[in-house]
Write a protein that holds these residues in place. Structure first.
Motif, PDB file in Angstrom:
ATOM      1  N   GLN A  24      37.627   7.131  22.610  1.00  0.00           N
ATOM      2  CA  GLN A  24      38.760   6.386  22.376  1.00  0.00           C
ATOM      3  C   GLN A  24      39.172   5.105  22.929  1.00  0.00           C
ATOM      4  O   GLN A  24      39.757   4.100  22.635  1.00  0.00           O
ATOM      5  CB  GLN A  24      39.688   7.493  23.135  1.00  0.00           C
ATOM      6  CG  GLN A  24      39.917   8.534  22.471  1.00  0.00           C
ATOM      7  CD  GLN A  24      40.514   8.700  20.857  1.00  0.00           C
ATOM      8  OE1 GLN A  24      41.512   8.188  20.875  1.00  0.00           O
ATOM      9  NE2 GLN A  24      39.617   9.315  20.141  1.00  0.00           N
ATOM     10  N   THR A  25      38.289   4.777  23.936  1.00  0.00           N
ATOM     11  CA  THR A  25      38.048   3.406  24.565  1.00  0.00           C
ATOM     12  C   THR A  25      36.661   3.043  24.729  1.00  0.00           C
ATOM     13  O   THR A  25      35.604   3.896  24.875  1.00  0.00           O
ATOM     14  CB  THR A  25      38.786   3.674  25.895  1.00  0.00           C
ATOM     15  OG1 THR A  25      38.201   4.401  26.751  1.00  0.00           O
ATOM     16  CG2 THR A  25      40.129   3.993  25.743  1.00  0.00           C
ATOM     17  N   GLU A  27      34.567  -0.259  27.076  1.00  0.00           N
ATOM     18  CA  GLU A  27      34.453  -1.121  28.045  1.00  0.00           C
ATOM     19  C   GLU A  27      33.644  -2.373  27.542  1.00  0.00           C
ATOM     20  O   GLU A  27      32.312  -1.897  27.436  1.00  0.00           O
ATOM     21  CB  GLU A  27      34.103  -0.676  29.356  1.00  0.00           C
ATOM     22  CG  GLU A  27      34.797   0.324  29.963  1.00  0.00           C
ATOM     23  CD  GLU A  27      36.247   0.103  30.455  1.00  0.00           C
ATOM     24  OE1 GLU A  27      36.624  -1.116  30.786  1.00  0.00           O
ATOM     25  OE2 GLU A  27      37.277   0.637  29.987  1.00  0.00           O
ATOM     26  N   THR A  43      39.173  -3.781  27.991  1.00  0.00           N
ATOM     27  CA  THR A  43      38.999  -2.437  27.407  1.00  0.00           C
ATOM     28  C   THR A  43      39.572  -2.345  26.143  1.00  0.00           C
ATOM     29  O   THR A  43      40.867  -2.969  25.686  1.00  0.00           O
ATOM     30  CB  THR A  43      39.851  -1.380  28.223  1.00  0.00           C
ATOM     31  OG1 THR A  43      39.374  -1.477  29.505  1.00  0.00           O
ATOM     32  CG2 THR A  43      39.743   0.064  28.049  1.00  0.00           C
ATOM     33  N   THR A  45      40.684  -0.384  23.005  1.00  0.00           N
ATOM     34  CA  THR A  45      41.192   1.014  22.529  1.00  0.00           C
ATOM     35  C   THR A  45      41.642   0.911  21.051  1.00  0.00           C
ATOM     36  O   THR A  45      42.266   0.056  20.707  1.00  0.00           O
ATOM     37  CB  THR A  45      42.689   1.053  23.520  1.00  0.00           C
ATOM     38  OG1 THR A  45      42.284   1.007  24.854  1.00  0.00           O
ATOM     39  CG2 THR A  45      43.270   2.482  23.180  1.00  0.00           C
ATOM     40  N   TRP A  46      41.447   2.420  20.661  1.00  0.00           N
ATOM     41  CA  TRP A  46      41.933   2.364  19.182  1.00  0.00           C
ATOM     42  C   TRP A  46      43.454   2.823  18.965  1.00  0.00           C
ATOM     43  O   TRP A  46      43.534   3.901  19.601  1.00  0.00           O
ATOM     44  CB  TRP A  46      40.819   3.251  18.415  1.00  0.00           C
ATOM     45  CG  TRP A  46      41.004   3.538  17.074  1.00  0.00           C
ATOM     46  CD1 TRP A  46      41.754   4.357  16.233  1.00  0.00           C
ATOM     47  CD2 TRP A  46      40.604   2.479  15.917  1.00  0.00           C
ATOM     48  NE1 TRP A  46      41.601   3.991  14.982  1.00  0.00           N
ATOM     49  CE2 TRP A  46      41.018   3.112  14.824  1.00  0.00           C
ATOM     50  CE3 TRP A  46      40.201   1.399  16.117  1.00  0.00           C
ATOM     51  CZ2 TRP A  46      40.814   2.007  13.343  1.00  0.00           C
ATOM     52  CZ3 TRP A  46      39.587   0.596  14.904  1.00  0.00           C
ATOM     53  CH2 TRP A  46      40.189   0.985  13.771  1.00  0.00           C
ATOM     54  N   ASP A  47      44.088   1.970  18.284  1.00  0.00           N
ATOM     55  CA  ASP A  47      45.484   2.456  18.034  1.00  0.00           C
ATOM     56  C   ASP A  47      45.680   2.877  16.667  1.00  0.00           C
ATOM     57  O   ASP A  47      45.423   2.211  15.433  1.00  0.00           O
ATOM     58  CB  ASP A  47      46.251   0.891  18.007  1.00  0.00           C
ATOM     59  CG  ASP A  47      47.852   1.037  17.498  1.00  0.00           C
ATOM     60  OD1 ASP A  47      48.081   2.502  16.886  1.00  0.00           O
ATOM     61  OD2 ASP A  47      48.466   0.427  17.637  1.00  0.00           O
ATOM     62  N   GLU A  48      45.482   4.481  16.614  1.00  0.00           N
ATOM     63  CA  GLU A  48      45.540   5.207  15.194  1.00  0.00           C
ATOM     64  C   GLU A  48      46.642   4.742  14.317  1.00  0.00           C
ATOM     65  O   GLU A  48      46.315   4.655  13.098  1.00  0.00           O
ATOM     66  CB  GLU A  48      45.508   6.504  15.619  1.00  0.00           C
ATOM     67  CG  GLU A  48      45.195   7.499  14.372  1.00  0.00           C
ATOM     68  CD  GLU A  48      43.808   7.379  13.735  1.00  0.00           C
ATOM     69  OE1 GLU A  48      43.918   7.571  12.438  1.00  0.00           O
ATOM     70  OE2 GLU A  48      42.882   6.925  14.317  1.00  0.00           O
ATOM     71  N   ALA A  53      41.901  -1.870  16.642  1.00  0.00           N
ATOM     72  CA  ALA A  53      41.574  -1.807  17.992  1.00  0.00           C
ATOM     73  C   ALA A  53      42.050  -3.131  18.848  1.00  0.00           C
ATOM     74  O   ALA A  53      42.502  -4.151  18.163  1.00  0.00           O
ATOM     75  CB  ALA A  53      40.000  -1.930  17.816  1.00  0.00           C
ATOM     76  N   ARG A  56      42.379  -5.020  25.854  1.00  0.00           N
ATOM     77  CA  ARG A  56      43.179  -5.408  26.988  1.00  0.00           C
ATOM     78  C   ARG A  56      42.389  -6.067  28.027  1.00  0.00           C
ATOM     79  O   ARG A  56      41.374  -5.617  28.365  1.00  0.00           O
ATOM     80  CB  ARG A  56      43.991  -4.101  27.451  1.00  0.00           C
ATOM     81  CG  ARG A  56      44.808  -3.574  26.340  1.00  0.00           C
ATOM     82  CD  ARG A  56      45.527  -2.242  27.170  1.00  0.00           C
ATOM     83  NE  ARG A  56      46.794  -1.890  26.242  1.00  0.00           N
ATOM     84  CZ  ARG A  56      46.694  -1.413  25.203  1.00  0.00           C
ATOM     85  NH1 ARG A  56      45.493  -0.861  24.599  1.00  0.00           N
ATOM     86  NH2 ARG A  56      47.608  -0.952  24.322  1.00  0.00           N
ATOM     87  N   SER A  79      47.012  -8.737  25.745  1.00  0.00           N
ATOM     88  CA  SER A  79      46.063  -8.087  24.982  1.00  0.00           C
ATOM     89  C   SER A  79      45.654  -8.991  23.749  1.00  0.00           C
ATOM     90  O   SER A  79      46.367  -9.962  23.450  1.00  0.00           O
ATOM     91  CB  SER A  79      46.411  -6.642  24.771  1.00  0.00           C
ATOM     92  OG  SER A  79      47.658  -6.784  23.698  1.00  0.00           O
ATOM     93  N   LEU A 125      34.944   1.378  16.636  1.00  0.00           N
ATOM     94  CA  LEU A 125      34.432   1.997  18.097  1.00  0.00           C
ATOM     95  C   LEU A 125      33.227   2.549  18.218  1.00  0.00           C
ATOM     96  O   LEU A 125      32.373   2.351  19.130  1.00  0.00           O
ATOM     97  CB  LEU A 125      35.613   2.353  18.979  1.00  0.00           C
ATOM     98  CG  LEU A 125      36.670   1.699  19.655  1.00  0.00           C
ATOM     99  CD1 LEU A 125      37.368   0.825  18.764  1.00  0.00           C
ATOM    100  CD2 LEU A 125      37.554   2.426  20.593  1.00  0.00           C
TER     101      LEU A 125
END
Length: 435
Positions: A24-25, A27, A43, A45-48, A53, A56, A79, A125
């Protein structure tokens, strides 16, 4: 030409669950090596909902930033999202060069299927986590798939597995091939390694570098490549250096079964550590396959990043060489820039210089608008726009032509087959007549 042995990692088969689900994330950090602690960047992060992605920024990086993507990232504001949808599989262009394509992507796809997953359902990711801490450049991604202990591997092993990919290769073999590829780009089968000072031994590219050893990229002829293409690329490297083009060391390696491999020293690794790499495609944030850009854009980018007219002239020299040596595969991913730990940018050494007809016989980049038969008039048009003197252009053309006149010498030294040697000679002579 050197006979060599290998010493790579034996990779345990990738855990099936790892390739059936996405992290999900991640680094993201910059690891410049030299004993320094990696610098956190942010970081990912996947925005479904948007199938993309989001990076941030780490507060420490915001407080002490580096110009990691000077064209697209002018301000570290909260971000970073992709600007053009799925150009880089939904990740920001800054991270796009870390995504393997061609051969390395093919290996990952087969490995994912072998583990019971679907490449179509795996996010970027997961692909970045497979690259992990040892990809091209200085960017690293955690969590990274853990690697395993070293074991001797031969070039014959590499050739045999590369030829059988997709048919009978085990998960273990696919994982070992992917580890050896290191997330490289391009269609030809490739691996990364360290080459001993005497040119006789290869070892794991992730091991600490020994004194006198080179960090190298090695590639073999693809299944659809014509005979002699490896020899021709080495000869082109010799010809480019004779023209004044900056390249890394390159040579031909020969395995026990007499197959030839192209080897070149990596420019993203130094004696001290690592350098951050961005291709021109990633810096512009475009798809190199469809981008409609000109060498004028590339030269302006060189000036904007380096503020060094010598490096601008070096890029101009490469443009002239690509045209007159008939290297039409000169797309934006075949031009790169390097940033050191202090944030200073420079033009990367030239790479992928070889004979290529290009798609439909056209250059990937136009020269003052001409992609088919650019010549002296177009060179001068480009020079005028980017502020290079007319006399300098004539000197560059003369330097390139003098090097091209030595093609018979270089091609013979590299044992380029006669049919290919003559075909290249004819095309070079034809390109030199374009005005």
């Amino acid at each position: 030409m050197t006979d060599i042995k290998h010493n790579f990692d034996l990779a345990n088969p990738c855990p099936r669950a790892f390739l059936r689900s996405d992290p999900q994330t991640l680094e993201v950090a910059l690891d410049f090596g030299d004993g320094e602690t990696p610098r956190p960047v942010g970081t990912l992060t996947w925005d479904e909902s948007r199938r993309q992605a989001v990076l941030r920024w780490d507060d420490r990086f915001v407080a002490d930033p580096l110009p990691v993507s000077p064209v697209l990232v002018r301000k570290l504001d909260g971000s970073l999202r992709p600007r053009q949808g799925t150009v880089y599989e939904g990740v920001p262009a800054l991270l796009g060069d870390s995504l393997p394509d061609g051969w390395a992507r093919l290996l990952a796809n087969y490995e994912i299927r072998a583990c019971g997953g679907s490449p179509d359902h795996i996010s970027a990711l997961t692909r970045l986590s497979l690259v992990g801490l040892h990809g091209v450049g200085a960017l690293t991604y955690r969590p990274a798939y853990p690697l395993s202990e070293p074991r001797a591997v031969s070039l014959e092993w590499f050739a045999d597995l590369a030829a059988d990919v997709g048919e009978s290769v085990t998960i273990e073999g696919l994982t070992r091939l992917r580890n050896a590829s290191g997330g490289t780009h391009g269609q030809k089968p490739k691996l990364l390694a360290q080459l001993s000072a005497d040119g006789q031994t290869l070892r794991n590219h992730r091991a600490p570098v020994r004194r006198g050893w080179k960090q190298v990229l090695i590639k073999r002829r693809g299944p659809d490549d014509r005979n002699g293409i490896i020899e021709a690329e080495v000869a082109y490297g010799m010809m480019a250096r004779a023209a004044g083009i900056n390249t890394t060391w390159m040579d031909m390696l020969t395995s026990a079964n007499r197959e030839r491999y192209f080897a070149t020293e990596r420019f993203d690794r130094t004696r001290r550590g690592r350098l951050h790499v961005q291709t021109a495609a990633a810096l512009f944030g475009v798809d190199f396959r469809t981008a409609n850009l000109d060498y004028i854009d590339l030269l302006k980018l060189t000036h904007a990043l380096t503020r060094d007219q010598k490096q601008v002239r070096q890029m101009m020299l490469r443009m002239i060489f690509n045209v007159r040596a008939v290297n039409r595969d000169d797309h934006l991913k075949n031009h790169a820039f390097l940033m050191n730990a202090e944030g200073k940018w420079s033009l990367a050494p030239a790479y992928d210089l070889t004979y290529s007809h290009g798609a439909s016989g056209l250059h990937a980049l136009s020269v003052a608008g001409n992609r088919k038969q650019p010549g002296r008039i177009h060179f001068h048009d480009v020079a005028r726009i980017v502020g290079i003197e007319r006399e300098d252009i004539w000197d560059m053309i003369s330097a390139v032509d003098a090097a091209l006149a030595r093609w018979p010498e270089f091609s013979e030294a590299c044992s380029v087959p006669r049919l290919l040697r003559n075909a290249i000679q004819d095309d070079i002579e034809r390109a030199r007549t374009w005005t």
